[in-house]
Design an enzyme around this catalytic site. Structure first.
Site, mmCIF file in Angstrom:
data_model
loop_
_atom_site.group_PDB
_atom_site.id
_atom_site.type_symbol
_atom_site.label_atom_id
_atom_site.label_comp_id
_atom_site.label_asym_id
_atom_site.label_seq_id
_atom_site.Cartn_x
_atom_site.Cartn_y
_atom_site.Cartn_z
ATOM 1 N N SER A 101 0.859 -1.196 0.000
ATOM 2 C CA SER A 101 0.000 0.000 0.000
ATOM 3 C C SER A 101 0.888 1.236 0.000
ATOM 4 O O SER A 101 2.097 1.153 0.209
ATOM 5 C CB SER A 101 -0.877 0.021 1.252
ATOM 6 O OG SER A 101 -0.104 0.406 2.382
ATOM 7 N N ASP A 102 0.309 2.379 -0.225
ATOM 8 C CA ASP A 102 1.057 3.601 0.050
ATOM 9 C C ASP A 102 0.913 3.909 1.546
ATOM 10 O O ASP A 102 0.157 3.252 2.268
ATOM 11 C CB ASP A 102 0.591 4.759 -0.850
ATOM 12 C CG ASP A 102 1.664 5.842 -0.975
ATOM 13 O OD1 ASP A 102 2.618 5.842 -0.164
ATOM 14 O OD2 ASP A 102 1.560 6.704 -1.861
ATOM 15 N N TRP A 103 1.622 4.900 1.963
ATOM 16 C CA TRP A 103 1.715 5.271 3.380
ATOM 17 C C TRP A 103 0.309 5.598 3.947
ATOM 18 O O TRP A 103 -0.256 6.631 3.619
ATOM 19 C CB TRP A 103 2.625 6.491 3.482
ATOM 20 C CG TRP A 103 2.971 6.961 4.853
ATOM 21 C CD1 TRP A 103 2.287 7.874 5.600
ATOM 22 C CD2 TRP A 103 4.085 6.565 5.635
ATOM 23 N NE1 TRP A 103 2.905 8.075 6.796
ATOM 24 C CE2 TRP A 103 4.031 7.280 6.847
ATOM 25 C CE3 TRP A 103 5.144 5.670 5.438
ATOM 26 C CZ2 TRP A 103 4.981 7.139 7.851
ATOM 27 C CZ3 TRP A 103 6.094 5.535 6.437
ATOM 28 C CH2 TRP A 103 6.001 6.258 7.625
ATOM 29 N N ASN A 104 -0.216 4.693 4.735
ATOM 30 C CA ASN A 104 -1.522 4.901 5.368
ATOM 31 C C ASN A 104 -2.699 4.846 4.388
ATOM 32 O O ASN A 104 -3.819 5.196 4.744
ATOM 33 C CB ASN A 104 -1.537 6.251 6.110
ATOM 34 C CG ASN A 104 -2.572 6.286 7.215
ATOM 35 O OD1 ASN A 104 -2.772 5.274 7.893
ATOM 36 N ND2 ASN A 104 -3.249 7.408 7.396
ATOM 37 N N SER A 105 -2.443 4.392 3.156
ATOM 38 C CA SER A 105 -3.540 4.445 2.181
ATOM 39 C C SER A 105 -4.641 3.434 2.499
ATOM 40 O O SER A 105 -5.775 3.600 2.054
ATOM 41 C CB SER A 105 -3.020 4.242 0.752
ATOM 42 O OG SER A 105 -2.539 2.933 0.559
#
Ligand code: BGC
Length: 640
Positions: free
Chosen positions: A213-217
């Site tokens: 995932s992306d950061w906190n996505s």
């Protein structure tokens, strides 16, 4: 899983090894961690921003730069980079356009693949190999209005034509991971997009690596209004094909429960784990979990490649009366907020790159000019790019008055592009234009050198300058590279990897657009000032897909760039006139260096499919070649 990013200036290799030891000796299965980091355009030795590297159209230089980034980063214990970013960048308002490889699918695919190869090196299991991550899957670059993180609405045909191929190319080149996008695509956040992660990646492309995932996505899907909380975020993203969560902990916190409830299958978890383990085995992490702790940065050979990369990234956009190159005897006023800028020259997304290691302009000029250094006068005029403080104008004008030529270093500070840093008005910020106006009154030749992460609109500026060089943010070796270009030790060779708009109001504007039923020309519209209020009726003249105020042409087109020599194209030949499906067409053309300097040309091949039951763009780049020719030399270039 892995461990992402440790604070700047910490003793990275020791810290990583210490953490790794806990994973390997104290965790249940002794599985080593993968250490990931944003190594975007260099680690300590900083190369031009990716958009600048794209302007080189040179796969070999891009690959070499990535190789050096990998050598430095792996010496610090990092084995996985969140790069390359292969999102298509068609909107210069978008701050992350600086991180893209430009607007074209073929160029971005070619250079993205080169980056992957460079990061990876010959063998993924070698301790100096950096595993690549193609990001952000998919459509992140199509954010509405250039607002970062905003929605992307992309019709399926365009998605497959423009946005997906660079990911496929990166995977084919050896990228072992793919990062999801923060944005939603056609209503579904990238982090839970089953079509993208499962249908496309797994089924159609048979991708065997993992998706992160992306950061906190994962958790941001709550804000998107896609899920209620962390539990359904974990369920939907995992079932859509996400293997690895970055930063937030929804998966770790909820998967056991979700399996127990039968909402996520054991097979899906096994598959995610297998994907990650497969990569870790291939990386040799089980044999060599620890790094040697021998950091090696900023070697001379690295700096030479960084200088070459900067040189190849510069795009000469205007050169009236051959104002460039300068000669050592000329008295030169160096003016502008971006002339002596050790930090700003590095650009966005650098963590370890440090201003103290930058080779800047003034020392490079002094050493180049030697005894003629007194020909240089320097006055910044403005302390930084956004400044409106006119206090320095006087000194700048005084310096300009005493000189034969003015070289103005303008543009944008590094922080005006990059993640979350989009602009609506992309003209020169602060009082730069006012200062240029004042200097223009002196009637001396002006060369504008732009350091910027994006094309800046230059209304009211471009006509006042005789020379214009786009230097992007060139990295550690900006100073020596700029001196070589400005004084003609090297001829510029870069070409624009992105269309340069006249105004933000023209956006979106890109070269591979459709014809429309009423294609615009220079003649089939009325200039806004020419409209006669009394007599002009609604439809006169024209009715074309033009703008009354800006027409249809950009300031500078995609693929454009001048040099200090000139080239003549002739004898275009096609091997045959008709093609059956599956045939290959050979094309050749003669290129002559018709000027009087050694120079490099980038020959570009475009095609147009004239008739299609789904319409095709007016031009599509399909091949290119760089070639360096001596004065008078002619060479035949062949394409298939
Ligand atoms: C960015 C990614 C980056 C990640 C980790 C995110 O905010 O969108 O491109 O790799 O942070 O630093």
């Amino acid at each position: 899983g892995g461990f992402l990013t440790i604070p700047r200036n910490s003793d990275a290799p020791k810290a990583f090894n210490w953490i790794q030891k806990i994973a390997v000796t104290e965790s249940k299965n002794g599985i080593p961690l993968i250490f990931g980091h944003d190594v975007i355009h260099g680690y300590k030795t900083i190369f031009p921003i990716p958009l600048g590297q794209a302007a080189s159209w040179n796969p070999a230089t891009v690959e070499q730069g990535a190789r050096i980034a990998a050598q430095e980063a792996t010496s610090a214990g990092i084995r996985w980079t969140f790069a390359p970013m292969v999102d298509i960048g068609r909107d210069p308002r978008w701050g992350r356009v600086a991180e893209t490889l430009g607007e074209d699918v073929f160029l971005a695919s070619t250079l993205g693949a080169s980056m992957v190869k460079g990061f990876r090196g010959d063998d993924l299991s070698s301790p100096d190999s950096l595993a690549a991550c193609a990001k952000h899957f998919a459509g992140y670059g199509a954010a509405e209005g250039g607002r970062d993180y905003n929605v992307a609405n992309i019709p399926m045909g365009q998605l497959y034509d423009h946005h997906l191929p660079p990911f496929k190319a990166a995977i084919d080149a050896g990228a072992v991971s793919v990062m999801t996008s923060y944005s939603e695509l056609n209503g579904v956040p990238g982090t839970a997009d089953y079509h993208l992660m499962t249908d496309v990646l797994r089924e159609q492309w048979e991708f065997t690596g993992f998706v992160v995932s992306d950061w906190n996505s994962v958790m941001e899907m709550v804000m998107h209004g896609f899920v209620e909380g962390d539990k359904d975020a974990a369920e939907l993203s995992t079932n859509a094909g996400l293997d690895f969560e970055m930063h937030s902990t929804a998966l770790g916190d909820n998967l056991q429960q979700l399996i127990a409830e039968g909402k996520v299958s054991q097979e899906r978890i096994d598959s995610a784990v297998r994907r990650l383990l497969r990569v870790k085995f291939a990386m040799g992490l089980f044999e060599t979990p620890y790094s040697s702790e021998k950091e090696e940065f900023l070697k001379d050979e690295y700096l030479q490649v960084a200088k070459q990369a900067a040189l190849e990234s510069f795009v000469l956009l205007k050169n009236e009366n051959s104002v460039l190159p300068l000669n050592k005897k000329q008295k030169v006023a160096i003016i502008g907020p971006l002339a002596e800028v050790p930090y700003q020259q590095l650009g966005t997304w650098i963590y370890e790159g440090e201003a103290k290691d930058s080779r800047t302009l003034l020392p490079a000029l002094e050493s180049y000019l030697g005894s003629q250094r007194s020909n240089i006068r320097y006055a910044e005029g403005l302390p930084y790019s956004r400044s409106k403080d006119r206090a320095g104008f006087k000194k700048a004008i005084r310096a300009a008055k005493k000189s034969d030529v003015i070289v103005f270093f303008g543009g944008e500070e590094a922080v005006l592009t990059g993640e979350g840093h989009s602009r609506g008005d992309i003209s020169l910020p602060g009082a730069q234009q006012e200062l240029i106006d004042e200097l223009a009154k002196l009637n001396k030749p002006i060369v504008l050198v732009l350091l910027s992460g994006r094309p800046n609109t230059l209304e009211g500026v471009v006509d006042k300058v005789d020379g214009l060089i786009m230097a992007w943010h060139p990295g550690t070796m900006a100073g020596p590279a700029l001196v070589d270009i400005i004084y003609g030790e090297e001829s510029p060779s870069g070409k624009l990897p992105i269309t340069w708009p006249k105004s933000s109001g023209q956006l979106p504007i890109y070269y591979n657009h459709k014809a429309t039923g009423r294609p615009p020309t220079d003649d089939n519209y009325t200039r806004i000032q020419a409209i006669d209020p009394a007599t002009t009726w609604q439809h006169a003249p024209g009715n074309s897909s033009n703008l009354l105020d800006y027409g249809h042409r950009p300031e500078f087109p995609f693929g454009f760039g001048l040099t200090y020599s000139s080239f003549e194209y002739s004898d275009l030949e096609l091997e045959q006139q008709k093609l059956a499906v599956g045939d290959t067409l050979g094309v050749s053309i003669q290129i002559k260096n018709s000027g009087n300097r050694q120079a490099t040309e980038i020959v570009q091949l475009y095609v147009r499919d004239l008739i299609g039951n789904v319409t095709r763009p007016v031009k599509e780049l399909k091949a290119f070649q760089r070639l360096s020719l001596s004065p008078g030399e002619t060479r035949t270039v062949e394409f298939k």
